[in-house]
Design an enzyme around this catalytic site. Structure first.
Site, mmCIF file in Angstrom:
data_model
loop_
_atom_site.group_PDB
_atom_site.id
_atom_site.type_symbol
_atom_site.label_atom_id
_atom_site.label_comp_id
_atom_site.label_asym_id
_atom_site.label_seq_id
_atom_site.Cartn_x
_atom_site.Cartn_y
_atom_site.Cartn_z
ATOM 1 C CB CYS A 1 -0.993 -0.042 1.164
ATOM 2 S SG CYS A 1 -2.360 1.128 0.980
ATOM 3 C CG HIS B 1 -3.235 -3.309 3.703
ATOM 4 N ND1 HIS B 1 -2.259 -2.712 4.473
ATOM 5 C CD2 HIS B 1 -3.898 -2.300 3.091
ATOM 6 C CE1 HIS B 1 -2.338 -1.394 4.342
ATOM 7 N NE2 HIS B 1 -3.326 -1.122 3.506
ATOM 8 C CD GLU C 1 -0.448 -5.613 5.698
ATOM 9 O OE1 GLU C 1 -0.886 -4.457 5.853
ATOM 10 O OE2 GLU C 1 -0.073 -6.048 4.592
#
Length: 199
Positions: free
Chosen positions: A81, A181, A183
């Site tokens: 991002c 994202h 993660e």
């Protein structure tokens, strides 16, 4: 193995958790280093540039003497991002156009900040990412890669109402960047980074 997370602003803890989980799934041990100054770059094997606010990350990195050191380090990098924006060669904002923000210029791409809108336009979708399979991708005030250089490999794309086909994941050598994202939903990208560190 030491893996650094640029910890000036953004979702540092989410990346730490994903890294530790990825390492455990690979049966490996990693030491996570929060990179806040140039000295923290010493002895790390790879670096994560987190999501957050790219202008703020750039200003803080420059003020702390990190920017030039990251450029010189030639580390494998995972950028997500805002990290993708900071890594890019060129960035414009969807609303205000050209920006004067500090960029590392290590990834030969042109990026549009906030390409999909503001916070309320955030969304989640399933993406096919080359080398990673189907990924549940979370886009939060996400950028879009609208142009790539000859050395950049597109890994995932989607349609944008204004820009046509845009890239959501790209790779240039040992640099991997996503507009979303990972993660938050998968350890696949952090496993890639750990494997890069072992090379």
């Amino acid at each position: 193995m030491k893996i650094g997370i640029l910890a000036l602003q953004g979702d540092v803890e989410e990346h730490r958790y994903a890294l530790e989980k990825a390492a455990a799934e690979l049966g490996l041990s990693v030491k996570v280093v929060e990179v806040k100054n140039a000295q923290d770059l010493a002895d790390i094997s790879t670096l994560i540039l987190t999501g957050g606010e790219s202008t703020t990350i750039g200003k803080l990195a420059k003020a702390k003497g990190l920017e030039d050191n990251i450029k010189k380090a030639t580390l494998p990098i995972l950028a997500t991002c805002a990290g993708l924006i900071y890594l890019a060669k060129e960035a414009v904002d969807r609303r205000v156009g050209k920006t004067r923000q500090s960029l590392l210029g290590l990834l030969d791409v042109s990026v549009v900040r906030n390409a999909f809108g503001r916070q309320r336009e955030s969304f989640q979708t399933e993406l096919e990412v080359r080398g990673f399979g189907k990924v549940n991708a979370v886009f939060i005030r996400a950028p879009a890669v609208v142009k790539i250089g000859p050395s950049v490999e597109p890994l995932a794309s989607l349609r944008h109402v204004d820009y046509g086909e845009v890239y959501a994941a790209v790779r240039q050598g040992s640099v991997l960047a996503t507009a979303f994202h990972p993660e938050l939903t998968t350890t696949a990208f952090h496993k890639w980074l750990i494997r890069e560190a072992k090379r």
